[in-house]
Design a protein around this motif. Sequence first.
Motif, PDB file in Angstrom:
ATOM      1  N   MET A  35       3.088  20.913 -59.277  1.00  7.68           N
ATOM      2  CA  MET A  35       3.985  20.404 -58.803  1.00  7.68           C
ATOM      3  C   MET A  35       4.638  21.525 -57.767  1.00  7.68           C
ATOM      4  O   MET A  35       5.142  22.016 -58.564  1.00  7.68           O
ATOM      5  N   PRO A  36       4.247  21.907 -56.046  1.00  9.87           N
ATOM      6  CA  PRO A  36       5.123  22.174 -55.465  1.00  9.87           C
ATOM      7  C   PRO A  36       6.254  22.955 -55.561  1.00  9.87           C
ATOM      8  O   PRO A  36       7.057  22.370 -56.036  1.00  9.87           O
ATOM      9  N   SER A  37       7.000  23.790 -55.533  1.00  6.92           N
ATOM     10  CA  SER A  37       8.578  24.120 -55.815  1.00  6.92           C
ATOM     11  C   SER A  37       8.725  25.038 -55.055  1.00  6.92           C
ATOM     12  O   SER A  37       8.016  26.317 -54.787  1.00  6.92           O
ATOM     13  N   LEU A  38       9.888  24.755 -54.033  1.00  7.67           N
ATOM     14  CA  LEU A  38      10.490  25.925 -53.295  1.00  7.67           C
ATOM     15  C   LEU A  38      11.286  27.055 -54.305  1.00  7.67           C
ATOM     16  O   LEU A  38      11.401  28.450 -53.980  1.00  7.67           O
ATOM     17  N   ASP A  39      12.034  26.538 -55.539  1.00  9.22           N
ATOM     18  CA  ASP A  39      12.660  27.448 -55.587  1.00  9.22           C
ATOM     19  C   ASP A  39      12.267  28.922 -56.475  1.00  9.22           C
ATOM     20  O   ASP A  39      10.677  28.736 -57.336  1.00  9.22           O
ATOM     21  N   GLY A  40      12.770  30.205 -56.101  1.00 12.44           N
ATOM     22  CA  GLY A  40      11.429  31.435 -56.543  1.00 12.44           C
ATOM     23  C   GLY A  40      10.943  31.567 -55.973  1.00 12.44           C
ATOM     24  O   GLY A  40      10.079  32.873 -56.430  1.00 12.44           O
ATOM     25  N   SER A  41      10.300  30.764 -54.791  1.00 13.56           N
ATOM     26  CA  SER A  41       9.083  30.985 -54.420  1.00 13.56           C
ATOM     27  C   SER A  41       9.269  32.549 -53.423  1.00 13.56           C
ATOM     28  O   SER A  41       9.939  32.476 -53.047  1.00 13.56           O
ATOM     29  N   ALA A  59      -6.062  33.200 -48.895  1.00 16.47           N
ATOM     30  CA  ALA A  59      -6.971  32.014 -50.458  1.00 16.47           C
ATOM     31  C   ALA A  59      -6.781  33.082 -51.719  1.00 16.47           C
ATOM     32  O   ALA A  59      -5.925  32.193 -52.493  1.00 16.47           O
ATOM     33  N   PRO A  60      -6.828  34.640 -51.771  1.00 17.97           N
ATOM     34  CA  PRO A  60      -7.068  34.984 -53.338  1.00 17.97           C
ATOM     35  C   PRO A  60      -5.511  34.857 -54.085  1.00 17.97           C
ATOM     36  O   PRO A  60      -5.559  34.763 -54.969  1.00 17.97           O
ATOM     37  N   THR A  61      -4.507  35.573 -53.274  1.00 20.67           N
ATOM     38  CA  THR A  61      -3.498  35.875 -52.885  1.00 20.67           C
ATOM     39  C   THR A  61      -2.957  34.269 -53.732  1.00 20.67           C
ATOM     40  O   THR A  61      -2.380  34.410 -54.858  1.00 20.67           O
ATOM     41  N   LEU A  62      -2.629  33.098 -53.107  1.00 24.21           N
ATOM     42  CA  LEU A  62      -2.277  32.136 -53.422  1.00 24.21           C
ATOM     43  C   LEU A  62      -2.962  31.279 -54.555  1.00 24.21           C
ATOM     44  O   LEU A  62      -2.595  31.437 -55.451  1.00 24.21           O
ATOM     45  N   SER A  63      -4.263  31.559 -54.324  1.00 25.32           N
ATOM     46  CA  SER A  63      -4.877  31.231 -56.132  1.00 25.32           C
ATOM     47  C   SER A  63      -4.737  31.828 -57.153  1.00 25.32           C
ATOM     48  O   SER A  63      -4.617  31.018 -58.599  1.00 25.32           O
ATOM     49  N   ALA A  64      -4.336  33.592 -56.995  1.00 28.88           N
ATOM     50  CA  ALA A  64      -3.596  34.003 -58.400  1.00 28.88           C
ATOM     51  C   ALA A  64      -2.442  33.866 -58.768  1.00 28.88           C
ATOM     52  O   ALA A  64      -1.742  34.093 -59.626  1.00 28.88           O
ATOM     53  N   ALA A  65      -1.489  32.585 -57.417  1.00 26.34           N
ATOM     54  CA  ALA A  65      -0.201  32.470 -58.150  1.00 26.34           C
ATOM     55  C   ALA A  65      -0.095  30.872 -58.715  1.00 26.34           C
ATOM     56  O   ALA A  65      -0.338  30.522 -58.400  1.00 26.34           O
ATOM     57  N   GLU A  66       1.207  31.147 -59.786  1.00 27.97           N
ATOM     58  CA  GLU A  66       1.310  29.572 -59.911  1.00 27.97           C
ATOM     59  C   GLU A  66       2.155  28.964 -58.746  1.00 27.97           C
ATOM     60  O   GLU A  66       3.016  29.367 -57.809  1.00 27.97           O
ATOM     61  N   GLY A 118      -5.559  25.122 -58.492  1.00 27.57           N
ATOM     62  CA  GLY A 118      -3.978  25.182 -58.365  1.00 27.57           C
ATOM     63  C   GLY A 118      -3.243  24.841 -57.271  1.00 27.57           C
ATOM     64  O   GLY A 118      -1.952  25.416 -57.396  1.00 27.57           O
ATOM     65  N   VAL A 119      -4.502  25.398 -56.097  1.00 27.00           N
ATOM     66  CA  VAL A 119      -3.256  25.855 -54.547  1.00 27.00           C
ATOM     67  C   VAL A 119      -3.208  24.355 -53.910  1.00 27.00           C
ATOM     68  O   VAL A 119      -4.144  23.654 -53.746  1.00 27.00           O
ATOM     69  N   HIS A 120      -2.215  23.986 -53.343  1.00 23.73           N
ATOM     70  CA  HIS A 120      -1.568  22.192 -53.241  1.00 23.73           C
ATOM     71  C   HIS A 120      -2.289  22.640 -51.454  1.00 23.73           C
ATOM     72  O   HIS A 120      -0.585  23.516 -50.874  1.00 23.73           O
ATOM     73  N   VAL A 121      -2.193  22.379 -51.228  1.00 21.74           N
ATOM     74  CA  VAL A 121      -2.070  22.376 -49.614  1.00 21.74           C
ATOM     75  C   VAL A 121      -1.693  20.978 -48.607  1.00 21.74           C
ATOM     76  O   VAL A 121      -2.357  19.733 -48.995  1.00 21.74           O
ATOM     77  N   LEU A 122      -1.217  20.714 -47.905  1.00 19.82           N
ATOM     78  CA  LEU A 122      -0.518  20.087 -46.718  1.00 19.82           C
ATOM     79  C   LEU A 122      -0.451  20.029 -45.641  1.00 19.82           C
ATOM     80  O   LEU A 122      -0.464  21.533 -45.249  1.00 19.82           O
ATOM     81  N   GLY A 123      -0.987  18.898 -44.688  1.00 17.58           N
ATOM     82  CA  GLY A 123      -0.535  18.714 -43.817  1.00 17.58           C
ATOM     83  C   GLY A 123       0.118  18.350 -43.195  1.00 17.58           C
ATOM     84  O   GLY A 123       0.335  17.124 -43.199  1.00 17.58           O
TER      85      GLY A 123
END
Length: 235
Positions: free
Chosen positions: A1-7, A115-122, A164-169
């Motif tokens: 689940m995405p979280s803004l904490d520490g993002s 996309a590569p940066t996001l895909s490598a992130a938790e 594991g990248v969550h996409v919100l519209g």
Amino acid sequence: MPSLDGSVVLVTGANGGIGTQFVHQALARGAAKVYASARTPRTWDDDRVVPLQLDVTDPASVRAAVAAAPDVTVLVNNAGTSVSSPGILQHTDEEIRRNVETNFLGPLVLARAFAPTLSAAEGAALVDVHSALSWYAVAGIYSATKAALWSATNSLRLELQPAGVHVLGVHVGYVDTPMAEHATDPKLDPAVLVQRVLDGLEAGAYEVLADETSVQLKAGLSAPLEAVYPQLAQA
């Protein structure tokens, strides 16, 4: 689940009313850093905010942003432009190009670049701000570009999910910003819009319908065209 904490968040169009709210509210929810991007970045009174020059219509500027922000975990495609009058046949060539490049190609190119940066992130996420007018073609080229972005977001969601990248519209009608100053219909407070978006993001939603206009227009997608556009029945 995405979280803004520490993002680490990158917001496009950060100088505007909605963009400014994304910056402030991301920090309030625990973001460690926010890249506040704009064609002409402004200064901020918080060391956690990093002004970043970015023109989403310029491929070289996008490449420079990717190099300058290698730690992004949440990308918010918020930058956009509108038209001065309805009627796609009435728009100038320049208006059409500006809307296509800013509202559709810009967010898509930026999403592909990061996309590569996001895909490598938790716990990474991509947020695309569409419009209720994605589903209601009364704003000419603006409606067309927002509809195209909605479709692209659906594609990006499917392609980024395995990483594991969550996409919100996000869909919303009029928001109380200078872009909608001509409108006489009710307008949503930008702070309320962003609160609903970030609530949805942290709840794992794939789509946020931020106001009643968006709810009604999406529900109307299954209706006959004559019901959506009564002028057709009149003809």
